[in-house]
Design a protein around this motif. Sequence first.
Motif, PDB file in Angstrom:
ATOM      1  N   ALA A  69      59.832  10.315  45.235  1.00  0.00           N
ATOM      2  CA  ALA A  69      59.991   9.502  46.422  1.00  0.00           C
ATOM      3  C   ALA A  69      61.084   9.760  47.277  1.00  0.00           C
ATOM      4  CB  ALA A  69      60.349   7.950  45.680  1.00  0.00           C
ATOM      5  N   THR A  70      60.893   9.558  48.394  1.00  0.00           N
ATOM      6  CA  THR A  70      62.017  10.012  49.880  1.00  0.00           C
ATOM      7  C   THR A  70      62.974   9.015  49.550  1.00  0.00           C
ATOM      8  OG1 THR A  70      60.902  11.960  50.466  1.00  0.00           O
ATOM      9  CG2 THR A  70      62.486  10.754  52.230  1.00  0.00           C
ATOM     10  N   THR A  71      62.176   7.795  50.173  1.00  0.00           N
ATOM     11  CA  THR A  71      62.774   6.736  50.133  1.00  0.00           C
ATOM     12  C   THR A  71      62.637   5.712  48.227  1.00  0.00           C
ATOM     13  OG1 THR A  71      61.809   6.591  52.520  1.00  0.00           O
ATOM     14  CG2 THR A  71      62.757   4.389  51.429  1.00  0.00           C
ATOM     15  N   ILE A  72      63.302   5.105  48.377  1.00  0.00           N
ATOM     16  CA  ILE A  72      63.569   4.866  46.912  1.00  0.00           C
ATOM     17  C   ILE A  72      63.249   3.013  47.178  1.00  0.00           C
ATOM     18  CG2 ILE A  72      65.622   4.300  44.827  1.00  0.00           C
ATOM     19  CD1 ILE A  72      64.643   7.388  45.291  1.00  0.00           C
ATOM     20  N   ASN A  73      63.978   2.673  47.937  1.00  0.00           N
ATOM     21  CA  ASN A  73      63.642   1.199  48.166  1.00  0.00           C
ATOM     22  C   ASN A  73      62.526   1.238  49.561  1.00  0.00           C
ATOM     23  OD1 ASN A  73      63.166  -1.838  48.324  1.00  0.00           O
ATOM     24  ND2 ASN A  73      65.259  -1.758  48.980  1.00  0.00           N
ATOM     25  N   ASN A  74      61.075   1.958  49.123  1.00  0.00           N
ATOM     26  CA  ASN A  74      60.342   1.377  50.035  1.00  0.00           C
ATOM     27  C   ASN A  74      59.519  -0.142  50.177  1.00  0.00           C
ATOM     28  OD1 ASN A  74      58.825   1.742  47.391  1.00  0.00           O
ATOM     29  ND2 ASN A  74      57.894   3.465  47.884  1.00  0.00           N
ATOM     30  N   THR A  75      60.823  -1.140  49.640  1.00  0.00           N
ATOM     31  CA  THR A  75      59.913  -2.411  49.571  1.00  0.00           C
ATOM     32  C   THR A  75      59.612  -3.504  51.009  1.00  0.00           C
ATOM     33  OG1 THR A  75      62.146  -3.309  48.387  1.00  0.00           O
ATOM     34  CG2 THR A  75      60.701  -2.219  47.044  1.00  0.00           C
ATOM     35  N   GLN A 101      61.956  -3.229  40.619  1.00  0.00           N
ATOM     36  CA  GLN A 101      60.661  -2.487  39.093  1.00  0.00           C
ATOM     37  C   GLN A 101      60.506  -1.896  39.325  1.00  0.00           C
ATOM     38  OE1 GLN A 101      58.500  -4.985  36.957  1.00  0.00           O
ATOM     39  NE2 GLN A 101      59.332  -5.620  35.643  1.00  0.00           N
ATOM     40  N   THR A 102      59.888  -1.752  40.933  1.00  0.00           N
ATOM     41  CA  THR A 102      59.867  -0.942  41.863  1.00  0.00           C
ATOM     42  C   THR A 102      60.508   0.457  42.549  1.00  0.00           C
ATOM     43  OG1 THR A 102      57.527  -2.135  43.172  1.00  0.00           O
ATOM     44  CG2 THR A 102      58.922   0.229  44.185  1.00  0.00           C
ATOM     45  N   VAL A 103      62.235   0.158  42.857  1.00  0.00           N
ATOM     46  CA  VAL A 103      63.419   0.284  43.012  1.00  0.00           C
ATOM     47  C   VAL A 103      63.073   1.523  41.355  1.00  0.00           C
ATOM     48  CG1 VAL A 103      65.484   0.546  43.387  1.00  0.00           C
ATOM     49  CG2 VAL A 103      63.798  -0.493  45.025  1.00  0.00           C
ATOM     50  N   LEU A 104      63.262   0.921  40.257  1.00  0.00           N
ATOM     51  CA  LEU A 104      63.751   1.472  39.481  1.00  0.00           C
ATOM     52  C   LEU A 104      62.812   2.917  39.001  1.00  0.00           C
ATOM     53  CD1 LEU A 104      65.188  -1.487  36.751  1.00  0.00           C
ATOM     54  CD2 LEU A 104      65.999   0.475  37.530  1.00  0.00           C
ATOM     55  N   SER A 105      61.283   2.606  39.144  1.00  0.00           N
ATOM     56  CA  SER A 105      60.404   3.955  38.371  1.00  0.00           C
ATOM     57  C   SER A 105      60.475   4.407  39.874  1.00  0.00           C
ATOM     58  CB  SER A 105      59.024   2.420  39.828  1.00  0.00           C
ATOM     59  OG  SER A 105      57.923   3.630  39.584  1.00  0.00           O
ATOM     60  N   ASN A 106      60.827   4.745  41.406  1.00  0.00           N
ATOM     61  CA  ASN A 106      61.533   5.214  42.267  1.00  0.00           C
ATOM     62  C   ASN A 106      62.132   5.996  42.211  1.00  0.00           C
ATOM     63  OD1 ASN A 106      58.921   4.758  43.836  1.00  0.00           O
ATOM     64  ND2 ASN A 106      60.339   2.938  45.076  1.00  0.00           N
ATOM     65  N   LEU A 107      63.582   5.901  40.810  1.00  0.00           N
ATOM     66  CA  LEU A 107      64.384   6.402  40.926  1.00  0.00           C
ATOM     67  C   LEU A 107      64.520   7.280  39.280  1.00  0.00           C
ATOM     68  CD1 LEU A 107      67.945   3.101  41.663  1.00  0.00           C
ATOM     69  CD2 LEU A 107      67.467   6.011  42.313  1.00  0.00           C
ATOM     70  N   GLY A 108      62.942   6.511  39.105  1.00  0.00           N
ATOM     71  CA  GLY A 108      62.696   8.559  37.443  1.00  0.00           C
ATOM     72  C   GLY A 108      63.376   7.367  36.644  1.00  0.00           C
ATOM     73  N   LEU A 109      62.901   5.690  36.547  1.00  0.00           N
ATOM     74  CA  LEU A 109      63.828   5.321  35.478  1.00  0.00           C
ATOM     75  C   LEU A 109      62.441   3.838  34.936  1.00  0.00           C
ATOM     76  CD1 LEU A 109      67.232   4.137  36.844  1.00  0.00           C
ATOM     77  CD2 LEU A 109      66.686   5.708  35.649  1.00  0.00           C
ATOM     78  N   PRO A 110      62.770   3.859  33.834  1.00  0.00           N
ATOM     79  CA  PRO A 110      61.571   2.723  33.219  1.00  0.00           C
ATOM     80  C   PRO A 110      62.134   1.779  33.890  1.00  0.00           C
ATOM     81  CG  PRO A 110      63.111   3.969  31.304  1.00  0.00           C
ATOM     82  CD  PRO A 110      63.428   4.308  32.523  1.00  0.00           C
TER      83      PRO A 110
END
Length: 494
Positions: free
Chosen positions: A127-133, A204-213
Amino acid sequence: MDPISMNIYNTSNLLRMGGLASGLDTDSIVKKLMQAASIPLDELGQQKQFLQWKQEDLRDINTQLLSLRDNNVFNLKLQGTFLAKTVSSNTSIATATATTGAVNGSYTLNVSQLAKAATYTSNQITATTINNTGFDVTLTLNNQSLVIKKDAGINDVLTAINNLTPNTGVSATYDSGLGRLFLLTNTTGTNSNINLSANDANGQTVLSNLGLPTTGINATGQNAVFDFNGVTGIQSQTNNVTVAGINVTLTGIGTTSLSVSTDVDKIFNSIKSFVNSYNDIITKINTKLTEKRYYDYKPLTDAQKQAMKDSDITLWQQKARSGDLANDGTLSSIYFSLRKAVSASVDGVANGSLSAIGITSGQYFEGGKLYIDETKLRNAIQNNPQQVIDIFTKTTTQGTTVISQGVAPKLYDALNNGINLITQEAGGSQYQFYDNSFIGNQVSDINKRIADMQDYLSNLEQKYYNQFTQLETYMSQMNSQSAWLSQQLGGTAR
């Protein structure tokens, strides 16, 4: 240092036209009269210069005494200086240093686990934008709120995490080539943790975009585990441990021997450094005490310097300054007290002199210089360390009264006394605002006498000029009368 100048009393800038009636070279006559009258002023300036040279040389010696006391002798008063240890080991498993409390010998160290920090590596981040919420998102990192701003990229996330490092103990880096986020605690051991979690779906979306569980992460560091001389399962939060007075840094897995022995080189070098510094100052003092005094060479005045070459001035001043401390009482007292401190035997110590461990005085003409028998001294340090310790440090008291002292405390006291004596005679520093030392008071007195003499000479010069002015007045009157008489007599003859 103040220059010695002649005729500095003359503050007159008047243009004088002398000798108009008498035909005398008034200025030349007054100048010669003033040169003779100003001889006492020049002598005062020379006295002042010589005192200032003496003061400078004494302060220079004092600086060396202070250095010897603080940089060498102070350390030799401490038993720890003579208890220095060295440790050998397999450095791929452990490196070590020993405190003075470590006992010489060989110890076995077996390392089964190194202490590690808590770490976590993300999956590849795409993801280019980590927080795309569309909202600011708050995560929880080691019980601290971690705010990820709306539209934050990976660099914004790194900044947010690293700004909290003082509170969380967790740092973050990002490898753009691998596309992965690395989290690492700044301490090791099981007390080091990385607990990162989301508070809601946006988190959770941010964690997922960071490649984390999306469920968050929980990573823990590990302790070092090792055995030491038969004691098994010892654990440490870090790889830096102290056992049996040995400071150990664990570097790898395996078994090694830690061999503790006396650090002969370190102790020897401490003593050698002392001897070198002692020889420097004792030689300097002896040189100044025996330096020849050239009484015919006095400090040069400015007028004398103007008539000489620079090279000649340098040679002259060297002779003029030579012997400024010859047979000086204060310096002689210090010299003999220092020599006595290093030559006396220490009471209560068998073979309690420096010569017993290989430190002896040179020939009588060398003025007390010390020499080291390196083999003998190293042997004493290695095989009879207590003798070395006692010779340098042992102090015997009876109640509060000191009965006897080792070389170091005795020399330390002698240096203290010498420093105080020189300070009383020459002052503590050339930069001090007020100098109430013996020489300082002498210089101050000479300055007052110089000021008085300058006033006297200024008045005397004015007096001479007034007298010559009066003479010119009388001569002018006499010339006028002579001309009148000559005119009258000439008129009668016709």
